[in-house]
Motif scaffolding. Structure first.
Motif, short mmCIF file in Angstrom:
data_model
loop_
_atom_site.label_atom_id
_atom_site.label_comp_id
_atom_site.label_asym_id
_atom_site.label_seq_id
_atom_site.Cartn_x
_atom_site.Cartn_y
_atom_site.Cartn_z
N ARG A 100 4.81 3.56 -0.27
CA ARG A 100 4.68 4.58 -1.32
C ARG A 100 3.40 5.39 -1.17
O ARG A 100 3.24 6.41 -1.83
CB ARG A 100 4.72 3.92 -2.70
N LYS A 101 2.48 4.89 -0.36
CA LYS A 101 1.20 5.57 -0.19
C LYS A 101 1.34 6.63 0.90
O LYS A 101 1.79 6.34 2.00
CB LYS A 101 0.14 4.55 0.20
N PRO A 102 0.97 7.89 0.58
CA PRO A 102 1.04 8.92 1.61
C PRO A 102 0.06 8.59 2.75
O PRO A 102 -0.98 7.98 2.51
CB PRO A 102 0.61 10.21 0.90
N GLY A 103 0.38 8.99 3.95
CA GLY A 103 -0.53 8.78 5.07
C GLY A 103 -0.45 7.36 5.59
O GLY A 103 0.64 6.82 5.77
N ASP A 104 -1.59 6.74 5.76
CA ASP A 104 -1.68 5.40 6.35
C ASP A 104 -1.11 4.35 5.38
O ASP A 104 -1.57 4.24 4.24
CB ASP A 104 -3.16 5.14 6.66
N HIS A 105 -0.12 3.58 5.86
CA HIS A 105 0.53 2.59 4.99
C HIS A 105 -0.12 1.21 5.06
O HIS A 105 0.37 0.26 4.47
CB HIS A 105 2.01 2.47 5.35
N GLY A 106 -1.22 1.10 5.82
CA GLY A 106 -1.81 -0.23 6.02
C GLY A 106 -3.10 -0.46 5.24
O GLY A 106 -3.55 -1.59 5.10
N THR A 107 -3.71 0.61 4.75
CA THR A 107 -4.97 0.47 4.02
C THR A 107 -4.78 0.89 2.58
O THR A 107 -3.77 1.48 2.22
CB THR A 107 -6.05 1.38 4.64
N CYS A 126 -8.71 5.08 -11.29
CA CYS A 126 -8.63 4.75 -9.86
C CYS A 126 -7.42 3.89 -9.55
O CYS A 126 -6.87 3.95 -8.46
CB CYS A 126 -9.89 4.03 -9.41
N SER A 127 -6.99 3.07 -10.53
CA SER A 127 -5.87 2.18 -10.28
C SER A 127 -4.53 2.84 -10.60
O SER A 127 -3.52 2.16 -10.75
CB SER A 127 -6.05 0.89 -11.06
N VAL A 128 -4.51 4.17 -10.68
CA VAL A 128 -3.26 4.89 -10.93
C VAL A 128 -2.22 4.58 -9.85
O VAL A 128 -1.03 4.67 -10.09
CB VAL A 128 -3.53 6.42 -11.02
N PHE A 129 -2.71 4.18 -8.67
CA PHE A 129 -1.79 3.90 -7.56
C PHE A 129 -1.54 2.42 -7.35
O PHE A 129 -1.18 2.00 -6.25
CB PHE A 129 -2.32 4.53 -6.27
N VAL A 130 -1.73 1.62 -8.40
CA VAL A 130 -1.42 0.20 -8.29
C VAL A 130 -0.01 0.00 -7.70
O VAL A 130 0.24 -0.91 -6.92
CB VAL A 130 -1.53 -0.47 -9.69
N TYR A 131 0.88 0.92 -8.04
CA TYR A 131 2.28 0.77 -7.60
C TYR A 131 2.45 0.96 -6.09
O TYR A 131 3.50 0.66 -5.54
CB TYR A 131 3.20 1.73 -8.37
N TYR A 132 1.42 1.45 -5.40
CA TYR A 132 1.50 1.51 -3.93
C TYR A 132 1.62 0.11 -3.32
O TYR A 132 2.17 -0.06 -2.24
CB TYR A 132 0.21 2.11 -3.35
N TYR A 133 1.01 -0.85 -4.01
CA TYR A 133 0.68 -2.11 -3.34
C TYR A 133 1.55 -3.30 -3.73
O TYR A 133 1.72 -4.21 -2.94
CB TYR A 133 -0.79 -2.44 -3.59
N PHE A 134 2.04 -3.30 -4.99
CA PHE A 134 2.67 -4.53 -5.47
C PHE A 134 4.19 -4.51 -5.28
O PHE A 134 4.86 -3.55 -5.66
CB PHE A 134 2.33 -4.76 -6.95
N ALA A 135 4.68 -5.62 -4.73
CA ALA A 135 6.12 -5.77 -4.52
C ALA A 135 6.74 -6.38 -5.78
O ALA A 135 7.29 -7.48 -5.79
CB ALA A 135 6.39 -6.65 -3.30
#
Lengths: 353, 474
Positions: free
Chosen positions: B18-25, B62-71
Motif C-alpha cells: 500500500r506504500k507508494p515507492g519502496d515496499h520494504g521500508t 505521522c501514523s496516518v499510514f499505519v495501514y501500510y504496514y499491518f496485515a
C-alpha cells in the motif's frame, strides 16, 4: 400493515428499523430531537444500537465507524449540527461509505431559530464539506414520505456506497399524518469491502487518503463517474398539472404542499398553473425542467430561503424562459394567498388580458 | 540447512504494497519511535492470536499510514476522531479487537473530547497513544504535551506557561474517570524501557480480549526530526526532558474488579420487529357517518387555547379517528413564531382528497378555548365557516355575522363530570355530532391513542357523550 398516525420525525425511526438500520448515533437539537427520542426508544427494543454521542462531530464519526463495519447506520440533526458533521460527510463520501443522515432544517444562519426553513439547500446539495464530492439528497414532503424515502435512502446508500441525506424541514418533521409502514426488509446483500473483525475482511482497508497525485485524480474521477451514473439513474420528481401549465411552480418539502394547493385553486380559477416537485435534489430533475421549457412560458421557484434551489432551476432552464422567485425566510412559511398573488402577477405580465 | 532464528512478526505485511515507492521500508524518519511501537503491536497481534479479529485505526499525524504496514483490518479516519470511530466499529463487531493508534496532537488536542468520552463510557477498545511532545507530520508545531520552554515551529520562543499552559498529562487525566479499566504510561527509550512498553501494550490488548473494558497505553516516543536532535541523542533528550514531567508506570488498573462483558445482539423475526415497533395494531372498525350539510365536508380546523387545555390532543383525536375512517388527515402543532404569547394551537385537516397545504390562512372551523384565541382568530374564519367557543371561560361574544357560531359551556360541563381538563373532548363530541363528519363511535375507538393516561380514557368517553348529547339540544 395498519396505518399509524405519526409525526414525520418518528416515522423516520420506524422506517429506518424496518429498513434494517442497526445503529443510530445522535446528538440532541431542536427540531430534530424527536428522532433521537424515538430512536432511543425503539432501537434497543429490536436489539440494535442507540448511542447519544458527545457531539455532532463524534456522532457522524461513529456513523463512519458503523458504516465501515458494513451495517446500516444513521444520524440526524438540524442546521447547526449538520454544519459540524460536514467534515465527517466528506470522509464518508471520500471513503465511499453508505449512511443516512437526516437534516430537519431550521432557521439560520448561526443559531437562527427553531422554525422551519430551507436555508441549508446549498450546504447539503452542493456539498458542505471539503473536496470534490456529492451526496444523494431526498426531500420528503409528508409523513408517508418520511417513511418511504428513509427506506429508499438506505437502499440508495448501499447501492451507490455513498451518504444519502434526507433533507426535510421542521414543519415536515413535526407534522402528524397517517403512515402505512411496509414490512421489515429481509436479508441485505453482503458488503465484501467491510471491516467485520473476521479473517475474510482482514485485507480490507477503508480510506480516503491518496498521497500520490495521480492516484487521487483516479479516485476523484471514479467518484465523478459514479455521480454521473447517479444523475442518470436516480432522478425522482412529482409533476402535477405541469405538462400543460403556462407557469410551473417549483418547490420541495413543505413548500410543495402549499403550492399544490395554489395549483388547485389556480386551476379552479381557470389558470394554467402546474407544479414540479423535485423529490431528489441531487440528482436534480434538470431534464424534466428542460422538457417543460418546451410547453411552459415561465417558472416560479418558491423557497424558504433567499434563493438557493432557484439556481438549479435557472441552470436547467438555461436562459430559455423567465425564472421567477418568491420566498419567505426566518421561519415563516409562505401562505397559499401570498403565493397565489405572485402567480397572478406573473401570469398577467405574461398574458395581458 | 539454514535455521530461521528471526523473522518479521506476522502482524506486519510481508511487503508494504500500500506504500507508494519502496515496499520494504517505512515512511518514518531515522530515530522515530513509531517503528518500535509498530513492531510491539505486530508481535502482540501475532502472539495473542488476534490477527484476523484486529482492526487498526490510522489517525491523522505521522501514523496516518499505519495501514501500510499491518496485515489486519485497517481504517483511516479524521483528525482526532479515532475513539468515536472505534466506539461504533466495536459495537457493530463485538468480536473484533479494535485498536485506536493516535499521536498527541490527534488525541490530546483536536480529539480531546473524543478520547475523554470514549474512556468515560468504558468503550471496549484499546488506544495506543504515542506522545512525542510535538506535531511531526505538519512540521514540528506545539502539541498539548510539548514541554515547558520547548521551541517548536509555533512556539519559537519556547512553550510559555502563561501562554500555552503546562504540558498535558493524559493518562493521569483519564485515570480520574471511573470508566477506564487499564491505563499505563511507558517509553521507547532503549531495551529496558521497550520491554516494559511491550508488556503494557499486551496487558492493554488482553484487557479488551477479556471483555474488561477501556484500555490505553501512553508511550513516550522520540521525534528527532521534530525536536531537531540527533537520533543518537534522542533517548538522552527524553530522559532529561520528558521523564521528569511524564512519570512512567500504571496509573489505573481495575481489571481484577471488572466483570467480563461481551455485547450480544438478538435477531428478531419480522413479526417481532413489527410488534416491538408498535405497528401490530388491529384493523380499525368503520362507523358510518352522515354529513349534516355539504359545507361541513373536507374541513380545515384550527383549535386554539392555552397550553394545558388539551388543544393538541383534541386535534389528534379528530385526526386519528379521521384516518381510521379512511379520510386523509394531517395535524400540525403551533410551530414557529406564532408559539409566542402562551397560545397553543394546532391545525387539523380531514379530507376526502389528498391534503395540500396542512395550514391555511382561513380555516373552515375554529375551536376557541380561551378569549385571546377567539379575539385573534375569529376574523380568520372562512365566511360560511363554523366557530365553536368555550362559553364558560370566554366572557365576550363573537362579532361575526357571516359564520355559524356555537357557544359550548365546555369547561362547565367538564367540571360537572368531575375533571375540568376534559373540556377539549366535550368540544370534539359537540363538533362531530353537530356536523356529522364522523360517528362519535369513531372518536371513541381511537380515544386511547390520544389520551396518554389510560385511567382517564373512560372518563373521556363520558365527556365525549356529553358533547354529543349537547349537540342534540342545539
Amino acid at each position: 400493515m395498519a396505518k399509524e398516525f405519526i409525526k414525520g420525525n418518528e416515522a423516520i425511526v420506524k422506517a429506518a428499523l424496518l429498513a434494517g438500520c442497526r445503529s443510530y448515533y445522535g446528538y440532541p437539537i431542536t427540531p430534530a430531537s424527536e428522532i433521537a427520542h424515538a430512536a432511543a426508544k425503539y432501537f434497543p427494543r429490536v436489539s440494535r444500537t442507540f448511542l447519544q454521542a458527545e457531539s455532532e462531530i463524534a456522532s457522524i464519526q461513529m456513523v463512519y465507524g458503523a458504516s465501515a463495519s458494513g451495517e446500516r447506520t444513521m444520524t440526524a440533526s438540524s442546521g447547526p449540527g449538520i454544519s459540524l458533521k460536514q467534515e465527517g460527510l466528506s470522509y464518508l463520501a471520500g471513503s465511499e461509505l453508505p449512511c443516512v443522515v437526516v437534516n430537519i432544517m431550521r432557521g439560520g444562519p448561526g443559531l437562527g431559530n427553531i422554525s422551519p426553513a430551507q436555508g441549508d439547500y446549498n450546504q447539503i446539495v452542493k456539498g458542505g464539506g471539503h473536496g470534490d464530492y456529492k451526496v444523494i439528497v431526498l426531500a420528503p414532503n409528508g409523513a408517508q414520505e418520511m417513511c418511504d424515502l428513509t427506506m429508499l435512502a438506505f437502499d440508495l446508500a448501499d447501492k451507490w456506497r455513498n451518504p444519502v441525506i434526507l433533507l426535510a424541514d421542521g414543519f415536515i418533521g413535526q407534522m402528524m399524518e397517517p403512515v402505512e409502514f411496509p414490512a421489515p426488509v429481509g436479508d441485505l446483500p453482503a458488503k465484501p469491502w467491510a471491516l467485520t473483525g473476521e479473517k475474510i475482511s482482514r485485507n480490507n482497508l477503508i480510506n480516503s487518503i491518496y498521497l500520490d497525485n495521480d492516484e487521487l485524480e483516479a479516485h476523484v474521477g471514479h467518484l465523478a463517474e459514479k455521480y454521473a451514473r447517479i444523475t442518470e439513474a436516480e432522478v425522482r420528481f412529482e409533476a402535477y398539472h405541469a405538462d400543460d401549465a403556462e407557469l410551473v411552480l417549483v418547490g420541495y418539502g413543505i413548500v410543495s404542499r402549499i403550492i399544490r394547493t395554489v395549483v388547485d385553486q389556480a386551476r379552479e380559477a381557470g389558470l394554467k398553473v402546474g407544479l414540479l416537485r423535485p423529490i431528489t435534489l441531487f440528482p436534480f430533475p434538470t431534464r424534466k425542467i428542460g422538457e417543460l421549457c418546451e410547453s411552459a412560458a415561465g417558472f416560479l421557484a418558491v423557497e424558504m430561503s433567499t434563493g438557493q434551489m432557484v439556481d438549479d432551476v435557472r441552470l436547467a432552464v438555461n436562459g430559455r424562459l423567465p425564472v421567477h422567485f418568491f420566498s419567505r425566510t426566518g421561519g415563516n412559511v409562505p401562505t397559499v394567498e401570498e403565493i397565489f398573488d405572485v402567480v397572478r402577477q406573473h401570469l398577467s405580465a405574461a398574458q395581458p388580458v | 540447512m539454514a535455521k530461521l532464528i528471526l523473522e518479521k512478526p506476522k502482524g506486519f505485511c510481508d511487503s508494504y504494497e500500500r506504500k507508494p515507492g519502496d515496499h520494504g521500508t517505512t515512511h518514518y524518519c531515522p530515530g522515530c519511535g513509531h517503528g518500535n511501537i509498530h513492531k510491539l503491536l505486530a508481535e502482540a497481534v501475532e502472539d495473542l492470536g488476534i490477527q484476523d479479529r484486529t482492526i487498526i485505526i490510522s489517525p491523522v499525524g505521522c501514523s496516518v499510514f499505519v495501514y501500510y504496514y499491518f496485515a489486519t483490518g485497517n481504517i483511516q479516519v479524521a483528525h482526532g476522531r479515532a475513539p468515536a470511530v472505534a466506539t461504533a466499529l466495536k459495537r457493530a463487531n463485538p468480536h473484533a479487537i479494535v485498536v485506536s493508534y493516535q499521536g498527541d496532537g490527534d488525541l490530546a488536542a483536536i480529539g480531546g473530547n473524543n478520547i475523554l468520552q470514549a474512556a468515560n463510557r468504558g468503550e471496549h477498545i484499546t488506544v495506543i497513544f504515542v506522545n512525542n511532545a510535538i506535531y511531526g507530520m505538519t512540521g514540528g508545531q506545539l502539541a498539548p504535551t510539548s514541554l515547558l520552554g520547548m521551541k517548536t515551529a509555533t512556539t519559537p520562543y519556547g512553550r510559555d506557561l502563561l501562554n500555552e499552559g503546562p504540558p498535558m498529562k493524559v493518562v493521569e487525566l483519564l485515570s480520574s474517570l471511573d470508566g477506564p479499566t487499564y491505563l499505563e504510561r511507558q517509553a521507547i527509550m532503549g531495551n529496558k524501557y521497550i520491554a516494559r512498553a511491550r508488556k503494557a501494550l499486551r496487558n492493554a490488548l488482553q484487557c479488551q480480549i477479556d471483555g474488561k473494558g477501556f484500555s490505553m497505553v501512553e508511550i513516550l516516543s522520540a521525534c528527532p526530526s521534530g525536536w531537531k536532535v540527533d537520533p543518537t541523542d534522542s533517548y538522552a533528550w527524553m530522559e532529561k526532558n520528558m521523564l521528569p514531567h511524564f512519570q512512567l508506570g500504571v496509573t489505573k488498573d481495575v481489571r481484577a474488579e471488572r466483570e467480563p462483558f461481551f455485547r450480544t445482539f438478538k435477531t428478531l423475526s419480522a413479526a417481532e420487529i413489527v410488534e416491538q415497533l408498535d405497528l401490530a395494531v388491529p384493523e380499525p372498525k368503520h362507523f358510518p357517518s352522515k354529513l349534516q350539510k355539504t359545507g361541513y365536508g373536507d374541513p380545515s380546523i384550527k383549535l386554539a387555547g392555552f397550553g394545558g387545555q388539551g388543544i393538541l390532543s383534541a386535534g389528534a383525536m379528530l385526526a386519528n379517528a379521521g384516518m381510521e375512517q379512511g379520510l386523509q388527515t394531517s395535524w400540525i402543532p403551533s410551530y414557529g413564531p406564532e408559539m409566542r404569547g402562551g397560545t397553543a394551537y394546532c391545525f387539523v385537516n380531514l379530507s376526502e382528497r389528498p391534503i395540500g397545504s396542512p395550514t391555511v390562512s382561513h380555516p373552515d372551523v375554529l375551536m376557541a378555548f380561551n378569549r385571546p384565541s377567539l379575539e385573534k382568530f375569529e376574523p380568520d374564519v372562512k365566511p360560511g365557516g363554523l366557530l365553536m367557543y368555550d362559553s364558560t371561560i370566554i366572557d365576550v361574544k363573537p362579532k361575526r355575522g357571516d359564520i355559524e357560531i356555537l357557544a359550548v359551556p365546555a369547561t362547565q360541563m367538564a367540571d360537572d363530570l368531575g375533571n375540568t381538563r376534559m373540556a377539549n373532548t366535550i368540544m370534539v363530541g359537540v363538533y362531530v355530532a353537530h356536523t356529522g363528519i364522523m360517528s362519535p363511535a369513531a372518536i371513541e375507538q381511537t380515544l386511547p391513542l390520544a389520551i396518554k393516561r389510560k385511567n382517564l380514557v373512560d372518563a373521556n368517553k363520558k365527556a365525549l357523550r356529553a358533547g354529543v348529547d349537547f349537540a342534540a339540544t342545539l
